[in-house]
Design an enzyme around this catalytic site. Structure first.
Site, PDB file in Angstrom:
ATOM      1  CG  ASP A   1      -1.940   2.648   2.873  1.00 60.23           C
ATOM      2  OD1 ASP A   1      -1.016   3.489   2.833  1.00 60.23           O
ATOM      3  OD2 ASP A   1      -1.833   1.495   2.389  1.00 60.23           O
TER       4      ASP A   1
ATOM      5  CG  ASP B   1       4.113   5.388  -2.944  1.00 59.61           C
ATOM      6  OD1 ASP B   1       2.977   5.251  -3.445  1.00 59.61           O
ATOM      7  OD2 ASP B   1       4.792   4.430  -2.528  1.00 59.61           O
TER       8      ASP B   1
ATOM      9  CB  CYS C   1      10.114   8.457  -9.478  1.00 59.68           C
ATOM     10  SG  CYS C   1      10.046   9.920 -10.500  1.00 59.68           S
TER      11      CYS C   1
ATOM     12  CB  CYS D   1      -2.114  25.666 -11.776  1.00 62.63           C
ATOM     13  SG  CYS D   1      -3.855  26.057 -11.706  1.00 62.63           S
TER      14      CYS D   1
ATOM     15  N   GLY E   1       5.500   6.750   4.228  1.00 61.82           N
ATOM     16  CA  GLY E   1       6.605   7.642   4.589  1.00 61.82           C
ATOM     17  C   GLY E   1       6.177   9.062   4.949  1.00 61.82           C
TER      18      GLY E   1
ATOM     19  CB  SER F   1      10.602  -3.546   3.664  1.00 64.14           C
ATOM     20  OG  SER F   1       9.299  -3.417   3.114  1.00 64.14           O
TER      21      SER F   1
HETATM   22 ZN   LIG Z   1      -5.399  24.396 -11.733  1.00 62.39          ZN
END
Ligand SMILES: [Zn+2]
Length: 235
Positions: free
Chosen positions: A34, A102, A160, A146, A13, A41
């Site tokens: 990949d 993803d 998700c 971070c 995507g 789909s």
């Molecule tokens: Zn960092």
């Protein structure tokens, strides 16, 4: 032709719009990693693929299309998953890396490999009607750890996946990532280094860039030669 080598991790995507954009701007070399084949789909959202590509590895099908669009350029398909054993060596072959995966775990793997190898990259993430992007320049700007510390728990990752990905949101983030790659290889200033862009298309679309600083004690420090805490704070 723009001289430069950009690696796209994930040909789905986010990676497909990024790859099309880099090919059309005439980038010298595009690497695509990949492990998966094209499935039926995928076709509605991953517009680089056609019916005849079903069953072909995405990296190979996308590489063919990139060369069609940019015959003077080079496309390097890598049919594999990026993992602990190969990440650092693969990212080190490129000038700039686009995280178009993803999988939250892979995003931190890419972060750590790029920080260790001293390679700039752009993180991208999409979920439902929202998207995020941030460029990381190791030793200069905040890295993914971070900001987020570490990948979410497995249960969170599963929920998700259920929220899904909206094609136009992914396309927008993928194009922004390609633009960050373009700026980097041309030596132009990044729009998203030291700032995380969030895009929210629920209702009236909103875009916001939040400044983020390198964090001393960030977990990448134990893995990297240049820790984020050593980075001079920007602004
Ligand atoms: Zn960092």
């Amino acid at each position: 032709m723009i001289d430069g080598r950009v690696l796209i991790v994930g040909a789905g995507g986010l990676g497909v719009p990024a790859a099309l954009s880099l090919a059309r701007m005439g980038l010298g070399t595009v690497g695509l990693i990949d492990p998966d084949p094209v499935e039926l789909s995928n076709l509605h959202r991953q517009v680089i693929y056609g019916i005849s590509d079903i069953g072909t590895p995405k990296a190979e099908a996308a590489a063919r299309k990139i060369i069609e669009l940019n015959p003077g350029g080079v496309a390097e398909p890598i049919v594999a998953a990026i993992d602990e054993s190969n990440a650092r060596e693969i990212v080190a072959r490129y000038d700039f890396v686009i995280d178009a995966t993803d999988d939250p775990t892979a995003k931190f793997l890419i972060n750590d490999a790029c920080v260790r190898a001293g390679r700039a990259f752009v993180y991208g993430g999409v979920l439902g009607m929202g998207g995020q992007a941030m460029t990381v320049i190791p030793g200069r700007t905040a890295c993914l750890r971070c900001v987020f510390e570490g990948p979410p728990e497995l249960g969170e990752i599963a929920s998700c996946r259920e929220a899904g990905i909206i094609g136009p949101v992914a396309a927008l983030i993928g194009l922004l990532q390609a633009d960050e790659a373009r700026r980097f290889v041309l030596g132009l200033e990044s729009g998203l280094a030291g700032g995380i862009l969030t895009y929210d298309a629920t209702g009236a679309p909103r875009v916001r860039v939040t400044r983020v600083s390198p964090r001393r004690g960030c977990a990448c420090e134990s893995r990297a030669s240049i820790g984020c805490g050593d980075a001079p704070a920007r602004n």
